[in-house]
Each structure stands twice: as C-alpha cells, then as structure tokens.
Design a protein around this motif. Structure first.
Motif, PDB file in Angstrom:
ATOM      1  N   MET A   1       0.721  -1.202   0.189  1.00  0.00           N
ATOM      2  CA  MET A   1      -0.081  -0.022  -0.011  1.00  0.00           C
ATOM      3  C   MET A   1       0.890   1.237  -0.088  1.00  0.00           C
ATOM      4  O   MET A   1       0.371   2.496   0.094  1.00  0.00           O
ATOM      5  N   GLY A   2       2.143   1.024  -0.207  1.00  0.00           N
ATOM      6  CA  GLY A   2       3.033   2.368  -0.199  1.00  0.00           C
ATOM      7  C   GLY A   2       3.302   2.863   1.039  1.00  0.00           C
ATOM      8  O   GLY A   2       3.986   3.887   1.289  1.00  0.00           O
ATOM      9  N   TRP A   3       3.186   2.118   2.222  1.00  0.00           N
ATOM     10  CA  TRP A   3       3.398   2.723   3.482  1.00  0.00           C
ATOM     11  C   TRP A   3       4.864   2.310   4.020  1.00  0.00           C
ATOM     12  O   TRP A   3       5.319   1.417   3.829  1.00  0.00           O
ATOM     13  N   LYS A   4       5.500   3.274   4.548  1.00  0.00           N
ATOM     14  CA  LYS A   4       6.999   3.054   4.694  1.00  0.00           C
ATOM     15  C   LYS A   4       7.312   3.076   6.160  1.00  0.00           C
ATOM     16  O   LYS A   4       8.094   2.320   6.839  1.00  0.00           O
ATOM     17  N   GLN A   5       6.593   3.803   6.681  1.00  0.00           N
ATOM     18  CA  GLN A   5       6.873   4.003   8.290  1.00  0.00           C
ATOM     19  C   GLN A   5       5.450   4.117   9.068  1.00  0.00           C
ATOM     20  O   GLN A   5       4.562   4.631   8.331  1.00  0.00           O
ATOM     21  N   PRO A   6       5.242   3.435  10.309  1.00  0.00           N
ATOM     22  CA  PRO A   6       3.877   3.647  11.085  1.00  0.00           C
ATOM     23  C   PRO A   6       3.863   5.097  11.410  1.00  0.00           C
ATOM     24  O   PRO A   6       4.872   5.672  11.775  1.00  0.00           O
TER      25      PRO A   6
END
Length: 252
Positions: A1-6
């Motif tokens: 989903m393109g998430w790199k960092q929380p």
C-alpha cells in the motif's frame, strides 16, 4: 500500500495490541487509527484462522465501508473476507454475505444488531476481537441502546480496541464497561489536526454550491476525493448536477 513508516498511534498501539492487551487509542483525524487496529487483528487471524473473527462498530456507513476496504487491502495476501452491515443497503445482499462466513464484520450499530437478532446462523459467540471506532460518536443517543445490546450478546472472551478522536466522559464510561485492564495510547491533543491535513471554508450561495464543488475538484487533479452529503437522495442529485456542470464547462 506504499506505507514506509508507521504513524505515531500505529507505532504505539500495535505494540500493545500484539501483546494481547486491550487498547484505547486517542488520535486526531488522519492519524492512521484504522491500520492501528486492523494490522494486529490480521496478524492474529493469520495465526488462528477463524470465521467471524472480528467485529468493528462504526457510527456511519461511509466510515464502515472505508474500514472494510482497508481490511481487505491489508489482508489481501491471506484472502481476508469482510462483510459490511449498514443501512441504506438491502438486507438480503448482506445476509448472503454473512452466509459466506467472513472473517471480519464491519457495521453500524442498528443494522448489525438487526442481523444478530434476525439473521439465522449469525452470531458472535466465538468473537475474538471487537473494535469501537469513533467511540465518541457511537455513544450518541441514537446508537447507545444498540451498542449496549450488542455488548450483551457477543463473546466476553475477546480483545477490545476502543479508538476515538476525543476522550470524553462517556467514552471513559464505555471503557470501564467493556475493556479489561486496557492501556491508553494518546498521541495528539484534543481536536488537533495532522500536519498533512489542510482545511478550507468556502461560503457560497446554495444554488452555486455544485459549481463551486466542480471548481474545487478541478483544482486538485489526481487527488483522492471524498464528498460528504446529507442524504442518499441529495447524493444522487449532486452527482447529476455536477456531471451536467462538467459537460457545460467542457462544451465552452
């Protein structure tokens, strides 16, 4: 989903949720609360495959649909199945969806209670996770009885996540009623906004509202847009008017 960092609330809430704790998460709009409760549930589902594994209560059908889409996207690798139980949609199609025994059920309190009461074979006797999203809105008078009735009929042996943009006295009361030794994660001040969220107010005559809407949409090409309207009937009328205005603009 393109998430790199929380996000902050994800980094803190997920840690406790994976430890098996009940969690109260307080964070502003756009802080990433949905993934903060969805990811631990999907992780647990990966380890213990079970139908009717989790239930998410939301105050509006738009939010319920949005939550379901995130669950399906995040759980696509394990073929997660999700049912949405909200008003304004025929019960028959929802009953068919429940007959397939989904892993996650997302719904508004009234319609969810309706199915728990009247849909044969549907129950949460073995439910493992309950989420109350936007809990401050779920405690409004129109939902309170349905929420209480749902809490009375679902499994008591469960993990419970309560998420809200604010921590009111009513939310605190609900916490005492349905959570066991919860940990509270609060990452933002009351009514604050995330840095990436920009708010603008346009004061326009009602009869020109559709035209201004089209103008604003044209100013943000390529963006994901969600338009809130008061009723389904108004939504249909708004779509027709906006399409007509767009045709007129293009013809000139």
């Amino acid at each position: 989903m393109g998430w790199k960092q929380p996000t902050r609330i994800q980094a803190e809430a997920i840690l406790y949720a994976l430890q098996g704790r009940d969690v109260i998460g307080v964070g502003q709009t756009g802080s990433g609360k949905t993934a903060a409760f969805a990811l631990p549930i999907i992780q647990a589902l990966l380890e213990h495959r079970q139908r009717f594994f989790a239930c998410v209560l939301a105050p509006t059908r738009e939010l319920a649909i949005q939550i379901a889409k995130q669950f399906e996207a995040l759980g696509s690798a394990i073929s997660l199945q999700c049912s949405v139980l909200v008003g304004g949609i025929p019960r028959t199609s929802q009953t068919i969806s429940l007959a397939k025994r989904p892993h996650v059920v997302v719904g508004t309190p009234g319609r969810l209670l309706d199915h728990l009461t009247n849909t044969k074979g549907f129950s949460f006797n073995k439910l493992k996770y309950l989420v109350l999203d936007e809990a401050d809105d779920l405690l409004k008078a129109e939902f309170q009885k349905a929420v209480d009735d749902i809490l009375n009929v679902i499994s008591k042996e469960r993990r419970t996540f309560l998420f809200s943009a604010t921590m009111t006295q009513k939310v605190e009361k609900l916490r005492r009623a349905c959570l066991k030794n919860p940990v509270k994660v609060e990452v933002d001040s009351k009514y604050s906004l995330v840095d990436t969220l920009r708010q603008e107010l346009y004061v326009v005559p009602a009869k020109y509202k559709d035209c201004y809407l089209v103008h604003v949409l044209n100013e943000m090409p390529g963006s994901m847009i969600m338009v809130f309207v008061r009723t389904c009937k108004e939504m249909t009328a708004r779509k027709v008017d906006a399409d007509e205005i767009m045709i007129l603009r293009e013809s000139h």
